[in-house]
Enzyme design. Structure first.
Site, PDB file in Angstrom:
ATOM      1  N   SER A 107       0.817  -1.206   0.000  1.00  0.00           N
ATOM      2  CA  SER A 107       0.000   0.000   0.000  1.00  0.00           C
ATOM      3  C   SER A 107       0.854   1.261   0.000  1.00  0.00           C
ATOM      4  CB  SER A 107      -0.902   0.007   1.244  1.00  0.00           C
ATOM      5  OG  SER A 107      -1.556   1.247   1.407  1.00  0.00           O
ATOM      6  N   TYR A 130      -2.266   5.553  -4.307  1.00  0.00           N
ATOM      7  CA  TYR A 130      -3.262   6.583  -4.079  1.00  0.00           C
ATOM      8  C   TYR A 130      -2.751   7.857  -4.746  1.00  0.00           C
ATOM      9  CZ  TYR A 130      -5.652   3.825  -0.468  1.00  0.00           C
ATOM     10  OH  TYR A 130      -6.352   2.861   0.204  1.00  0.00           O
ATOM     11  N   THR A 156      -6.018   2.572  -6.828  1.00  0.00           N
ATOM     12  CA  THR A 156      -7.277   2.544  -6.087  1.00  0.00           C
ATOM     13  C   THR A 156      -8.157   3.713  -6.510  1.00  0.00           C
ATOM     14  OG1 THR A 156      -6.344   1.362  -4.196  1.00  0.00           O
ATOM     15  CG2 THR A 156      -8.316   2.684  -3.792  1.00  0.00           C
ATOM     16  N   LYS A 251      -8.565  -0.805  -9.038  1.00  0.00           N
ATOM     17  CA  LYS A 251      -9.233  -1.431  -7.887  1.00  0.00           C
ATOM     18  C   LYS A 251     -10.323  -0.512  -7.332  1.00  0.00           C
ATOM     19  CE  LYS A 251      -8.213  -3.328  -3.294  1.00  0.00           C
ATOM     20  NZ  LYS A 251      -8.985  -2.364  -2.470  1.00  0.00           N
ATOM     21  N   HIS A 275     -13.893  -1.730  -1.138  1.00  0.00           N
ATOM     22  CA  HIS A 275     -12.892  -1.352  -0.138  1.00  0.00           C
ATOM     23  C   HIS A 275     -13.139  -2.081   1.183  1.00  0.00           C
ATOM     24  CE1 HIS A 275      -9.617   1.759  -0.199  1.00  0.00           C
ATOM     25  NE2 HIS A 275      -9.557   1.418   1.077  1.00  0.00           N
TER      26      HIS A 275
END
Length: 377
Positions: A107, A130, A156, A251, A275
């Site tokens: 992440s 992100y 994402t 995603k 999520h």
């Protein structure tokens, strides 16, 4: 670990061994948790079709995803703060995934950095992005991921703004933990966790060092509200597709129209996901949206699934409804909090074993044989 037989066992052990703020961060959802609960309810409602007298003596759980042969049809999803579930958690999870020949996804909001994980592993992993308001920083993250030989970028889509997670507020969750009487007592009763985190390489977000405002922000929600970009749109996806040279996974797709748009971007795969019930509460379960999305995109992109998987039976259910591959997030974090790398390995092996047995009892020898007929109705 010998007495651990299912993911729920790992969850119970994780809850006992990890400070409440970090366990709740992993375990809970947004607002009233309607979508969180729907993910599990709707998966469990899918009844498997038992078959008998089928030769299943030569089974294989192997599959190919994004052109790479994998031992299992699932991988480890991107989860923020993994290194706060156990010290160096991202590194330990990546090593467990490498040993199992499944992908690990790091992440953006990890504790260990891209470079930390790359230095500790020998096979390429995936990196989840992100997009920040500062596009140059997003570009630098992609450059770092490419330099680290990450084989796929997971963009994402569903966190332009953050859904409120009540427990994070009530627990006063910060990174690193803020010293209060309540959490000092909590940590004091979790000595193994405290020692692991103290020994870890980092105590805050490793990928975000040097980002403006990061040094003064310990609240994840507060920082996201100022840094994540609510103007993110399909033009940004096209920009990322031009920049990123490797495989691109989108995603957070939960709508048929969005799925068609995602497929038209040139992405290699999409992940049907809400999520994990941590964003839009009241949204449909991810599994309920998987069949129409899979039908809408056809063979244009590879379809992955996450949100709610806790067992090998759930993996079979998702593949039967159109997923080619699954991602597990909470399940491996339960293992990590329960026992570090050994716990993640246990989580992977539990789901793998359940998958193998379920294939046998539904009369399937290979992953490609799992289709809608593996379910009743």
């Amino acid at each position: 670990m010998k007495t651990i037989t299912c993911i729920d066992d790992l969850r119970d052990l994780h809850r006992r061994r990890t400070p409440r703020a970090f366990f709740d961060y992993c375990d809970r959802g947004s607002y009233a948790e309607e979508t969180l609960n729907a993910n599990r309810r709707d998966l469990k409602a899918l009844t498997l079709r038992q078959r008998v007298m089928v030769d299943v003596g030569n089974r294989s759980t192997e599959t190919t995803i994004l052109g790479v042969r994998r031992a299992l049809p699932f991988g480890l999803a991107p989860v923020g703060l993994t290194g706060m579930q156990y010290g160096d958690g991202e590194i330990l999870a990546a090593k467990a995934a490498e040993a199992a020949n499944i992908p690990f996804t790091l992440s953006t909001m990890s504790i260990c950095s891209i470079e930390d994980v790359a230095a500790a592993t020998t096979v390429p992993f995936w990196f989840q992005l992100y997009v920040m308001r500062d596009r140059s920083f997003a570009e630098s993250l992609m450059a770092r991921a490419h330099a680290a030989k990450c084989s796929a970028l997971v963009l994402t889509l569903d966190l332009q703004v953050q859904g409120q997670r009540h427990n994070d507020i009530k627990n006063g969750m910060t990174v690193p933990p803020r010293v209060t009487f309540k959490n000092v007592f909590d940590v004091a009763t979790k000595p193994a966790w405290a020692l692991s985190v103290l020994r870890g390489k980092r105590k805050t977000f490793g990928n975000l060092e040097g980002v403006k405002g990061m040094s003064a922000a310990t609240s994840l929600a507060a920082w996201i509200s100022t840094q994540f970009d609510p103007t993110l749109n399909w033009d940004d996806v096209a920009w990322i597709r031009r920049i990123w040279p490797g495989k691109l996974i989108l995603k957070g797709v939960l709508d048929v129209e969005d799925a068609r748009k995602a497929a038209d971007t040139g992405a290699d795969a999409i992940v049907v996901s809400n999520h994990g019930g941590r964003q839009l509460d009241g949204a449909p379960s991810a599994i309920s949206m998987l069949p129409p999305i899979a039908q809408a995109v056809g063979e244009q992109v590879e379809v992955m699934f996450d949100s709610g998987i806790r067992s090998g039976q759930d993996v079979v259910r998702a593949i039967a409804l159109g997923a080619k591959f699954c991602l597990i997030g909470r399940a491996f974090n339960y293992g990590l909090g329960a026992g570090g790398q050994a716990g993640v390995e246990k989580a992977i092996s539990i789901i793998a074993r359940e998958l193998d047995v379920t294939m046998a009892l539904t009369g399937r020898r290979t992953i490609t044989e799992i289709d809608r007929t593996a379910l009743m109705g």
